[in-house]
Design an enzyme around this catalytic site. Structure first.
Site, PDB file in Angstrom:
ATOM      1  CE  LYS A  39      73.850  47.159   8.307  1.00  0.00           C
ATOM      2  NZ  LYS A  39      74.993  46.718   9.040  1.00  0.00           N
ATOM      3  CE  LYS A  64      69.977  43.688  13.192  1.00  0.00           C
ATOM      4  NZ  LYS A  64      71.292  43.116  13.429  1.00  0.00           N
ATOM      5  CE  LYS A  76      78.151  45.336  16.173  1.00  0.00           C
ATOM      6  NZ  LYS A  76      78.196  45.138  14.723  1.00  0.00           N
TER       7      LYS A  76
HETATM    8  P1  ATP Z   1      75.067  46.761  12.598  1.00  0.00           P
HETATM    9  O1  ATP Z   1      74.116  47.635  13.346  1.00  0.00           O
HETATM   10  O2  ATP Z   1      76.419  47.382  12.373  1.00  0.00           O
HETATM   11  O3  ATP Z   1      74.499  46.135  11.398  1.00  0.00           O
HETATM   12  P2  ATP Z   1      74.502  44.559  14.324  1.00  0.00           P
HETATM   13  O4  ATP Z   1      74.224  45.055  15.709  1.00  0.00           O
HETATM   14  O5  ATP Z   1      73.380  44.129  13.493  1.00  0.00           O
HETATM   15  O6  ATP Z   1      75.415  45.580  13.564  1.00  0.00           O
HETATM   16  P3  ATP Z   1      76.416  42.483  13.594  1.00  0.00           P
HETATM   17  O7  ATP Z   1      77.847  42.732  13.720  1.00  0.00           O
HETATM   18  O8  ATP Z   1      75.827  42.593  12.237  1.00  0.00           O
HETATM   19  O9  ATP Z   1      75.551  43.401  14.554  1.00  0.00           O
HETATM   20  O10 ATP Z   1      76.053  41.069  14.222  1.00  0.00           O
HETATM   21  C1  ATP Z   1      76.883  40.268  15.012  1.00  0.00           C
HETATM   22  C2  ATP Z   1      76.104  39.078  15.498  1.00  0.00           C
HETATM   23  O11 ATP Z   1      75.078  39.518  16.400  1.00  0.00           O
HETATM   24  C3  ATP Z   1      75.373  38.308  14.400  1.00  0.00           C
HETATM   25  O12 ATP Z   1      75.408  36.932  14.681  1.00  0.00           O
HETATM   26  C4  ATP Z   1      73.959  38.801  14.495  1.00  0.00           C
HETATM   27  O13 ATP Z   1      73.033  37.856  14.015  1.00  0.00           O
HETATM   28  C5  ATP Z   1      73.818  39.021  15.988  1.00  0.00           C
HETATM   29  N1  ATP Z   1      72.823  40.058  16.282  1.00  0.00           N
HETATM   30  C6  ATP Z   1      72.865  41.350  15.886  1.00  0.00           C
HETATM   31  N2  ATP Z   1      71.798  42.034  16.347  1.00  0.00           N
HETATM   32  C7  ATP Z   1      71.059  41.127  17.040  1.00  0.00           C
HETATM   33  C8  ATP Z   1      69.822  41.213  17.760  1.00  0.00           C
HETATM   34  N3  ATP Z   1      69.152  42.357  17.846  1.00  0.00           N
HETATM   35  N4  ATP Z   1      69.354  40.089  18.352  1.00  0.00           N
HETATM   36  C9  ATP Z   1      70.034  38.928  18.280  1.00  0.00           C
HETATM   37  N5  ATP Z   1      71.193  38.775  17.613  1.00  0.00           N
HETATM   38  C10 ATP Z   1      71.710  39.851  17.003  1.00  0.00           C
END
Ligand code: ATP
Ligand code: LTN
Length: 334
Positions: free
Chosen positions: A117, A199, A202
């Site tokens: 980040k 990965k 969002k």
């Molecule tokens: P950001 O892009 O804002 O970092 P993010 O999409 O990574 O957000 P988080 O809010 O950080 O999402 O994660 C919420 C939950 O979803 C956590 O348990 C995280 O491990 C899971 N998660 C996020 N992205 C993935 C992915 N690509 N595959 C599986 N699990 C995920």
């Protein structure tokens, strides 16, 4: 334990529209625990402000996430389920400060999410982004959590939480339960459709990289059709075929089929057919969630009431742990 039940805690940031990565890695699994555990599922808005947010969007997404939690089978009227917003329970921020004082600079510097980040938001590497894991540890430890269901990317943070809790318990015995991360074998790391070595996230700016839970069927199918794969044509799991491996995982999560069953189903058929099938399976699985979401969002007053009840209940348990911590530290009780 609460009512003789072990405790589950997890959280998702309202930092963007939720993706099928969030759904398959986290949200979809949350409902599996509600019969046998006391579950706290939190909308972690204080974590979200470690990167800049537009206030109106943050507010809207917090409501939407509450509704999505419910649409995914988490019923706030079930006594085993507590759904709430992190900033409604001040104990999180308070314990986070305390835990900051038990967390090493070196430990925080090694966190992969911080490195990623801070590379992505080089113009805003704030102290909150750095100490983010201490707030996450506070979230988890406040409820004497036994189990934390997360995607693979959060395993490192839960391990740091364990280290912090053990360190604190050594100085002040019997304060915190030591939590355990749990991850699914398939779905714990869904990859981007545009770059399957990354990965799915969002906050990705490329809309084609990400399938959102609330995308309509046509959009979902179009995105899967465009998914980056390779020049082979055979649908099978293999090293180096990151795009296809990812689509196989997604299809497996949505249909419950094993890799072998999927390989057999698509034997002799090309990637085009397979991508369409993945899109359809995903859209069909999400349709009932989307319908429920729409229904729940249409009654905002009710949604707010559930948020408030959740916060009151969470605050009750959080305060118990926090006053124990304060007493152990030597803060004057008045
Ligand atoms: P950001 O892009 O804002 O970092 P993010 O999409 O990574 O957000 P988080 O809010 O950080 O999402 O994660 C919420 C939950 O979803 C956590 O348990 C995280 O491990 C899971 N998660 C996020 N992205 C993935 C992915 N690509 N595959 C599986 N699990 C995920
Ligand atoms: N850091 C997590 C979100 C999160 C969380 C938590 C997950 C905040 N607090 C407590 C599990 C338990 C993330 O970025 N996905």
């Amino acid at each position: 334990m609460i009512n003789d039940k072990k405790i589950i805690f997890s959280g998702i940031q309202p930092s963007g529209n939720l993706t099928i990565g969030n759904y398959l890695g986290a949200l979809k699994n949350f409902s599996e625990y509600i019969d046998n555990y006391k579950c706290f599922y939190c909308i972690v808005d204080e974590h979200a402000i470690t990167v800049r947010q537009v206030p109106a969007d943050l507010r809207r997404r917090s409501y939407e996430m509450m509704a999505l939690y419910m649409a995914c089978g988490l019923d706030p009227t079930n006594e085993n389920v507590t759904l709430y917003v992190q900033s409604h329970v001040p104990a999180h921020a308070e314990l986070a400060w305390i835990l900051n004082c038990f967390t090493g600079f070196g430990e925080l510097s090694r966190m992969t999410q911080f490195k990623d980040k801070s590379a992505k938001h080089a113009d805003n590497i704030n102290a909150g982004l750095f100490t983010y894991p201490a707030l996450m540890a506070a979230d988890i430890l406040l409820y004497q959590t036994d189990i934390v269901p997360v995607g693979i990317d959060q395993k490192q943070h839960v391990e740091l939480t364990r280290d912090i809790a053990n360190r604190f318990n050594q100085l002040y015995p019997d304060t915190f339960t030591i939590p355990e991360p749990v991850m699914k074998k398939t779905g714990a790391k869904i990859m981007s459709l545009a770059d399957p070595t990354k990965k799915m996230s969002k906050s990705d700016e490329n809309q084609n990289a990400v399938v959102y839970i609330l995308d309509d069927k046509d959009t979902i199918i179009r995105k899967f059709k465009r998914a980056v794969t390779d020049s082979d044509t055979c649908v099978r799991v293999a090293e180096g075929k990151d795009g296809i491996n990812n689509l196989i995982s997604i299809y497996s999560c949505f249909t419950g089929k094993t890799d072998e069953e999927i390989e057999r189903e698509f034997e002799g058929r090309g990637y085009g057919d397979f991508k369409l099938a993945v899109g359809e399976a995903c859209a069909d699985a999400l349709a009932p969630v989307q319908a429920e979401f729409k229904r729940i969002m249409s009654d905002k007053a009710q949604l707010e009431q559930f948020m408030k009840n959740g916060a009151d209940e969470a605050a009750y348990y959080a305060r118990k742990t926090l006053s124990k911590v304060r007493r152990k530290l030597g803060f004057v009780q008045i």
